[in-house]
Design a protein around this motif. Structure first.
Motif, PDB file in Angstrom:
ATOM      1  N   TYR A 171      53.397 -39.084  -4.008  1.00 29.08           N
ATOM      2  CA  TYR A 171      53.147 -39.877  -5.219  1.00 29.08           C
ATOM      3  C   TYR A 171      53.465 -39.078  -6.481  1.00 29.08           C
ATOM      4  CZ  TYR A 171      50.618 -42.442  -8.821  1.00 29.08           C
ATOM      5  OH  TYR A 171      50.293 -43.109  -9.980  1.00 29.08           O
ATOM      6  N   GLU A 172      53.051 -37.808  -6.495  1.00 30.01           N
ATOM      7  CA  GLU A 172      53.322 -36.971  -7.667  1.00 30.01           C
ATOM      8  C   GLU A 172      54.824 -36.789  -7.873  1.00 30.01           C
ATOM      9  OE1 GLU A 172      51.186 -35.799  -9.881  1.00 30.01           O
ATOM     10  OE2 GLU A 172      49.510 -36.755  -8.838  1.00 30.01           O
ATOM     11  N   THR A 208      58.107 -46.581  -0.829  1.00 34.03           N
ATOM     12  CA  THR A 208      58.946 -45.405  -1.038  1.00 34.03           C
ATOM     13  C   THR A 208      60.415 -45.781  -1.115  1.00 34.03           C
ATOM     14  OG1 THR A 208      57.325 -44.093   0.216  1.00 34.03           O
ATOM     15  CG2 THR A 208      59.467 -43.103  -0.154  1.00 34.03           C
ATOM     16  N   LEU A 228      50.695 -37.770   1.131  1.00 34.63           N
ATOM     17  CA  LEU A 228      50.963 -38.941   0.287  1.00 34.63           C
ATOM     18  C   LEU A 228      50.664 -38.638  -1.181  1.00 34.63           C
ATOM     19  CD1 LEU A 228      49.762 -42.048   2.343  1.00 34.63           C
ATOM     20  CD2 LEU A 228      52.049 -41.084   2.103  1.00 34.63           C
ATOM     21  N   LYS A 229      49.687 -37.779  -1.418  1.00 32.63           N
ATOM     22  CA  LYS A 229      49.414 -37.371  -2.800  1.00 32.63           C
ATOM     23  C   LYS A 229      50.598 -36.606  -3.368  1.00 32.63           C
ATOM     24  CE  LYS A 229      46.157 -34.742  -5.644  1.00 32.63           C
ATOM     25  NZ  LYS A 229      44.937 -33.885  -5.649  1.00 32.63           N
ATOM     26  N   LEU A 268      47.988 -47.956  -1.183  1.00 32.89           N
ATOM     27  CA  LEU A 268      46.835 -47.054  -1.075  1.00 32.89           C
ATOM     28  C   LEU A 268      45.527 -47.816  -1.228  1.00 32.89           C
ATOM     29  CD1 LEU A 268      48.021 -43.939  -3.131  1.00 32.89           C
ATOM     30  CD2 LEU A 268      48.032 -44.245  -0.652  1.00 32.89           C
ATOM     31  N   MET A 290      57.232 -38.873  -6.875  1.00 37.25           N
ATOM     32  CA  MET A 290      57.770 -40.162  -7.325  1.00 37.25           C
ATOM     33  C   MET A 290      57.468 -40.397  -8.796  1.00 37.25           C
ATOM     34  SD  MET A 290      56.934 -42.710  -4.105  1.00 37.25           S
ATOM     35  CE  MET A 290      57.383 -44.153  -5.072  1.00 37.25           C
ATOM     36  N   LEU A 291      56.258 -40.054  -9.213  1.00 37.18           N
ATOM     37  CA  LEU A 291      55.876 -40.236 -10.611  1.00 37.18           C
ATOM     38  C   LEU A 291      56.718 -39.350 -11.527  1.00 37.18           C
ATOM     39  CD1 LEU A 291      54.047 -41.419 -12.768  1.00 37.18           C
ATOM     40  CD2 LEU A 291      52.312 -39.705 -12.178  1.00 37.18           C
ATOM     41  N   PHE A 349      53.355 -48.570  -4.303  1.00 36.80           N
ATOM     42  CA  PHE A 349      52.745 -47.422  -3.635  1.00 36.80           C
ATOM     43  C   PHE A 349      51.233 -47.439  -3.849  1.00 36.80           C
ATOM     44  CE2 PHE A 349      51.575 -43.097  -2.805  1.00 36.80           C
ATOM     45  CZ  PHE A 349      52.488 -42.635  -1.862  1.00 36.80           C
ATOM     46  N   GLN A 350      50.804 -47.648  -5.088  1.00 32.93           N
ATOM     47  CA  GLN A 350      49.375 -47.690  -5.387  1.00 32.93           C
ATOM     48  C   GLN A 350      48.696 -48.874  -4.702  1.00 32.93           C
ATOM     49  OE1 GLN A 350      49.282 -47.479  -9.771  1.00 32.93           O
ATOM     50  NE2 GLN A 350      48.220 -45.529  -9.528  1.00 32.93           N
ATOM     51  N   LEU A 410      56.166 -47.263  -7.889  1.00 37.59           N
ATOM     52  CA  LEU A 410      54.828 -46.675  -7.965  1.00 37.59           C
ATOM     53  C   LEU A 410      53.749 -47.739  -7.851  1.00 37.59           C
ATOM     54  CD1 LEU A 410      55.326 -44.058 -10.812  1.00 37.59           C
ATOM     55  CD2 LEU A 410      54.803 -43.566  -8.433  1.00 37.59           C
ATOM     56  N   VAL A 428      53.661 -48.188   2.985  1.00 37.94           N
ATOM     57  CA  VAL A 428      54.008 -47.001   2.192  1.00 37.94           C
ATOM     58  C   VAL A 428      55.512 -46.731   2.268  1.00 37.94           C
ATOM     59  CG1 VAL A 428      53.714 -44.501   2.033  1.00 37.94           C
ATOM     60  CG2 VAL A 428      51.726 -45.954   2.412  1.00 37.94           C
TER      61      VAL A 428
END
Length: 409
Positions: free
Chosen positions: A315-316, A282, A311-312, A294, A318-319, A290-291, A287, A278
């Motif tokens: 992720y949001e 990062t 992490l959620k 996960l 980063m997106l 990252f996925q 992304l 992870v």
């Protein structure tokens, strides 16, 4: 010896009827032998994963426990129940047996054992997701413990209460319970394991309530040192939280150095590899990577609520940043182009863009008919209103002052 017969016997129920339930006691050696036999059998059941037999042993031992001193009976119940609670039995069965032991302690009027078991029951309620039961019991139990001035159990109950509120996403109450627990702990000798648990919860609350990952990192570091010194498996969790803090602080480069210290070198495996994966994703702001992390380390990353939640959020963020970077040069851009550029499905991109528009993080609209994102030029902000407000407030004070002086004339 009767002990060998009990441990090795294929027919435990027959032996327990003739030995454990015997209503007569011999000398001190006989009592000691019976206690030792019960403990050995409990440990054997624990090693062999025989949770039903271990539960039955605790129940069958009650006639014998009623014949010995309350202190010895309480110690034996705590030990046997501790073996059962750390076994692979399901949470519901643990709750049921703990309640039965509490009822027995009440009937025997062993108050200190009852309070200890109720403290354990709150932990079990949290593990089973029975948070309303945990809060109700902790409220009642705290009232009794404060009257008895049993500060050690008060600390444990308030710590469990903080964990309950955290699980219910009531962060202010979780912080309040934790603060009370730490205040009570300052007035007593706090065992290392309990102190480490307080530090761990402090780090979790600081990370969730204030997004203060720097302070959280220091708490996790303290917890790791203590857990490591007493060889508690929770040391690995504390280390994972330390790595998570570094990731959330946007400082994944420190992770390599952190994992090569004398304290952390011995911790290896999939849990550490998951956090390193992870961190690398990062660092690259990828992304897709990252996925992939996960998906590859799903058990290690998603089974822990603290890690999963942060992490959620990561992720949001980063997106959002990646989407803003892609759409910034355009006034009109196709959603399919954004989807290809960011390596996500068109549905996910549309969902996120809609959320950004509703949250006013992007000024524009989605034309779903043509599959185009249209951005609007930013409206210039009129600063005159901001500059005028202090003048109006000052004039109001002048008028009020003149009015007060006029009244004195």
């Amino acid at each position: 010896m009767a002990g060998a017969l009990l441990v090795d016997s294929p027919n435990y129920s027959a032996v327990s009827d003739n030995y454990l339930s015997n209503g007569t006691l011999g000398d001190k050696d006989d009592i000691r032998d019976r206690e030792l036999l019960i403990l050995r059998l409990g440990e054997q059941y624990k090693r062999e994963g025989k949770t039903k037999e271990l539960s039955q042993l605790i129940k069958d031992s009650k006639p014998f426990l009623s014949l010995i001193s309350k202190a010895k009976a309480a110690k034996l119940v705590r030990t046997l129940l501790g073996l059962y609670l750390t076994s692979s039995a399901n949470p519901e069965a643990k709750v049921l047996l703990c309640n039965e032991c509490i009822d027995w302690a009440k009937s025997e009027k062993i108050i200190f054992l009852q309070h200890f078991l109720e403290t354990q029951l709150i932990v079990l309620y949290n593990e089973a997701g029975m948070f309303s039961n945990a809060l109700a019991l902790s409220t009642t139990l705290l009232q009794h413990l404060k009257k008895l001035e049993d500060k050690h159990l008060v600390v444990e109950v308030q710590l469990s209460e903080s964990k309950t509120f955290y699980a219910l996403s009531n962060l202010p109450r979780a912080l309040a319970s934790l603060t009370s627990a730490r205040a009570a702990a300052n007035g007593i000798y706090c065992p290392p394991e309990l102190q480490a648990a307080l530090d761990m919860q402090s780090g979790i609350i600081h990370a969730a309530h204030d997004q203060d990952f720097k302070t959280a990192f220091s708490y996790f570091c303290e917890a790791l040192e203590v857990y490591n010194s007493i060889e508690n498996p929770k040391a690995l969790i504390a280390l994972k939280y330390m790595l998570l803090s570094k990731i959330m602080l946007n400082d994944p480069g420190d992770i390599h150095h952190l994992l090569n210290t004398k304290l952390t070198l011995k911790y290896t495996g999939r849990d550490i590899e998951a956090m390193k994966s992870v961190a690398e994703a990062t660092r690259k702001r990828s992304l897709a990577a990252f996925q992939l992390s996960l998906e590859t380390y799903k058990d290690e990353l998603e089974n822990d609520e603290v890690i999963r939640t942060h992490l959620k959020t990561l992720y949001e963020d980063m997106l959002t940043h990646n989407l803003c970077r892609i759409i910034e040069p355009y006034s009109r851009v196709q959603v399919s182009y954004i989807s290809e550029a960011i390596n996500l499905s068109a549905h996910e991109v549309e969902k996120k863009l809609s959320q950004m528009i509703l949250d006013k993080r992007f000024n524009g609209i989605l034309d779903q008919g043509s599959g185009v994102l249209i951005s609007f030029p930013e409206k210039p902000v009129d600063r005159n209103y901001d500059a005028t407000l202090p003048i109006v407030q000052s004039m109001l004070k002048v008028v009020e002052t003149l009015y007060q002086k006029a009244l004195k004339i």
